[in-house]
Design a protein around this motif. Sequence first.
Motif, short mmCIF file in Angstrom:
data_model
loop_
_atom_site.label_atom_id
_atom_site.label_comp_id
_atom_site.label_asym_id
_atom_site.label_seq_id
_atom_site.Cartn_x
_atom_site.Cartn_y
_atom_site.Cartn_z
N GLY A 87 14.48 -11.76 -21.82
CA GLY A 87 14.35 -10.39 -22.31
C GLY A 87 15.65 -9.77 -22.75
N TYR A 88 16.76 -10.42 -22.41
CA TYR A 88 18.07 -9.93 -22.81
C TYR A 88 19.04 -11.09 -22.83
CZ TYR A 88 17.00 -8.85 -17.87
OH TYR A 88 16.50 -8.85 -16.60
N GLY A 89 20.25 -10.83 -23.31
CA GLY A 89 21.24 -11.88 -23.45
C GLY A 89 21.77 -12.38 -22.11
N PRO A 90 22.50 -13.50 -22.14
CA PRO A 90 22.99 -14.09 -20.89
C PRO A 90 23.98 -13.22 -20.13
CG PRO A 90 23.94 -15.20 -22.80
CD PRO A 90 22.86 -14.31 -23.31
N LYS A 91 24.76 -12.40 -20.83
CA LYS A 91 25.70 -11.53 -20.13
C LYS A 91 24.97 -10.51 -19.27
CE LYS A 91 29.61 -11.93 -23.33
NZ LYS A 91 30.55 -11.20 -24.22
N THR A 92 23.90 -9.93 -19.81
CA THR A 92 23.12 -8.97 -19.04
C THR A 92 22.45 -9.66 -17.87
OG1 THR A 92 22.74 -7.56 -20.96
CG2 THR A 92 21.20 -7.33 -19.13
N LEU A 93 21.87 -10.83 -18.11
CA LEU A 93 21.24 -11.56 -17.01
C LEU A 93 22.26 -11.90 -15.93
CD1 LEU A 93 18.76 -12.99 -15.82
CD2 LEU A 93 19.45 -15.05 -17.06
N ALA A 106 4.71 -6.27 -15.83
CA ALA A 106 6.00 -5.60 -15.72
C ALA A 106 7.04 -6.48 -16.39
CB ALA A 106 6.37 -5.36 -14.26
N GLY A 107 7.62 -5.97 -17.46
CA GLY A 107 8.62 -6.74 -18.19
C GLY A 107 9.96 -6.74 -17.47
N PRO A 108 10.90 -7.50 -18.00
CA PRO A 108 12.24 -7.55 -17.39
C PRO A 108 12.99 -6.24 -17.64
CG PRO A 108 12.22 -8.77 -19.45
CD PRO A 108 10.81 -8.34 -19.20
N ASP A 109 13.46 -5.63 -16.58
CA ASP A 109 14.16 -4.35 -16.70
C ASP A 109 15.66 -4.56 -16.83
OD1 ASP A 109 11.85 -2.72 -16.37
OD2 ASP A 109 11.92 -3.09 -14.21
N ARG A 110 16.29 -3.68 -17.61
CA ARG A 110 17.75 -3.68 -17.70
C ARG A 110 18.36 -2.75 -16.67
NH1 ARG A 110 18.14 -2.68 -24.11
NH2 ARG A 110 16.34 -1.41 -23.53
N THR A 111 17.62 -1.75 -16.26
CA THR A 111 18.06 -0.84 -15.20
C THR A 111 16.89 -0.60 -14.27
OG1 THR A 111 17.49 1.08 -16.56
CG2 THR A 111 19.78 0.31 -16.66
N ALA A 112 17.14 0.08 -13.15
CA ALA A 112 16.09 0.28 -12.16
C ALA A 112 14.92 1.07 -12.74
CB ALA A 112 16.65 1.01 -10.95
N VAL A 117 0.87 -1.17 0.00
CA VAL A 117 0.00 0.00 0.00
C VAL A 117 0.90 1.22 0.00
CG1 VAL A 117 -1.80 1.28 1.20
CG2 VAL A 117 -1.80 -1.22 1.28
N SER A 118 0.73 2.09 -0.98
CA SER A 118 1.63 3.22 -1.13
C SER A 118 1.34 4.31 -0.12
CB SER A 118 1.49 3.80 -2.54
OG SER A 118 2.22 4.99 -2.67
N SER A 119 2.42 4.84 0.44
CA SER A 119 2.29 6.01 1.32
C SER A 119 2.26 7.30 0.52
CB SER A 119 3.45 6.04 2.31
OG SER A 119 4.68 6.17 1.62
N GLY A 120 2.65 7.20 -0.78
CA GLY A 120 2.61 8.36 -1.65
C GLY A 120 3.66 9.40 -1.36
N ASP A 121 4.76 9.01 -0.69
CA ASP A 121 5.76 10.01 -0.31
C ASP A 121 7.01 9.95 -1.18
OD1 ASP A 121 6.74 7.62 0.53
OD2 ASP A 121 7.06 8.20 2.62
N GLY A 122 6.97 9.29 -2.31
CA GLY A 122 8.13 9.25 -3.18
C GLY A 122 8.03 8.12 -4.18
N SER A 123 9.02 7.99 -5.03
CA SER A 123 9.04 6.93 -6.02
C SER A 123 9.88 5.77 -5.50
CB SER A 123 9.60 7.44 -7.35
OG SER A 123 10.90 7.95 -7.19
N VAL A 124 9.40 4.56 -5.74
CA VAL A 124 10.10 3.36 -5.30
C VAL A 124 11.04 2.90 -6.40
CG1 VAL A 124 9.83 0.97 -4.59
CG2 VAL A 124 8.17 2.69 -3.83
N ARG A 125 12.28 2.65 -6.04
CA ARG A 125 13.28 2.19 -6.99
C ARG A 125 13.19 0.66 -7.08
NH1 ARG A 125 18.02 4.89 -8.65
NH2 ARG A 125 17.55 6.42 -7.05
N VAL A 126 12.64 0.17 -8.19
CA VAL A 126 12.48 -1.27 -8.40
C VAL A 126 13.72 -1.77 -9.16
CG1 VAL A 126 11.04 -3.10 -9.37
CG2 VAL A 126 9.98 -0.99 -8.51
N LEU A 127 14.50 -2.63 -8.53
CA LEU A 127 15.76 -3.06 -9.12
C LEU A 127 15.55 -4.17 -10.14
CD1 LEU A 127 18.05 -3.18 -5.96
CD2 LEU A 127 17.38 -1.23 -7.37
N PRO A 128 16.35 -4.20 -11.17
CA PRO A 128 16.25 -5.28 -12.15
C PRO A 128 16.60 -6.62 -11.51
CG PRO A 128 18.24 -3.99 -12.55
CD PRO A 128 17.45 -3.26 -11.50
N ASP A 129 15.84 -7.67 -11.86
CA ASP A 129 16.08 -8.98 -11.25
C ASP A 129 15.88 -10.14 -12.23
OD1 ASP A 129 13.33 -8.92 -11.56
OD2 ASP A 129 12.87 -8.97 -9.42
N GLY A 130 15.64 -9.84 -13.51
CA GLY A 130 15.43 -10.90 -14.49
C GLY A 130 14.03 -11.48 -14.49
#
Length: 239
Positions: free
Chosen positions: A178-184, A47-53, A19-32
């Motif tokens: 979603g990306y190559g093995p080196k990125t994963l 939510a697709g696989p992210d390469r960066t946060a 439940v969001s407190s609405g006090d900022g943006s949450v940094r969701v880290l890439p995890d594959g």
Amino acid sequence: MYRERAAVGIRSAVRWTSVSSGDGSVRVLPDGCLDLLWSSRAGLLVAGPDRTAHLSRSAPGERWIGLRLSPGVGPAVFGVPAEELRDRRVPLAELWGRVAGELAERVEAATAGPGWSAAGATILEEVARARLRAAGGPDPLGARVAARLAAGATVAATAAEVGLGARALHRRSRLLFGYGPKTLARILRMGRALDLARGGAPLAEVAVRAGYADQAHLTRDVRELTGAPPTRLLTRTVD
């Protein structure tokens, strides 16, 4: 408020609610991983696989339910290659059409009461399990590759172990992750390092144990993937 627990009947998947407190943006880290999401404001999303946060900003009081699928599982659930969803947040209706609308109605009804989080998460799990059964399960290559890379194996050694050439592994990885093995491998190594650091290990020790050249290499790689140094990630979750 954020809670998570193991999903039922889906190997290595995690169900989470917040439940969001609405006090900022949450940094969701890439995890594959790929996530099936429900938001009280935006409805059903993928939510697709992210390469960066990814910086996720929610309205105050916005409720979220998520089903996080382990690397390689998402394509069998959503019915599209992971690379088509890379770095994206997509309305589920774009992938499933009318079926997504019917699912949204079920989730909306289930989340109207006091037990909204458990009720909604159970529905998402049921749908994901059914989709996996219909697809004949996830491609077993995904779990094998992710496990070897997560353990610190090189891409070359991983390719040899699963019986694929470098190009074939790269092609299959784009479909599954979603990306190559080196990125994963970079993303999984970062996750391993942050877990060690959260457990209390000094960053210099973390760097050695996670396979970085030194602490500076760790800091540089984490900053490139997340936009923040490890010390900031370990002390803050909201920007």
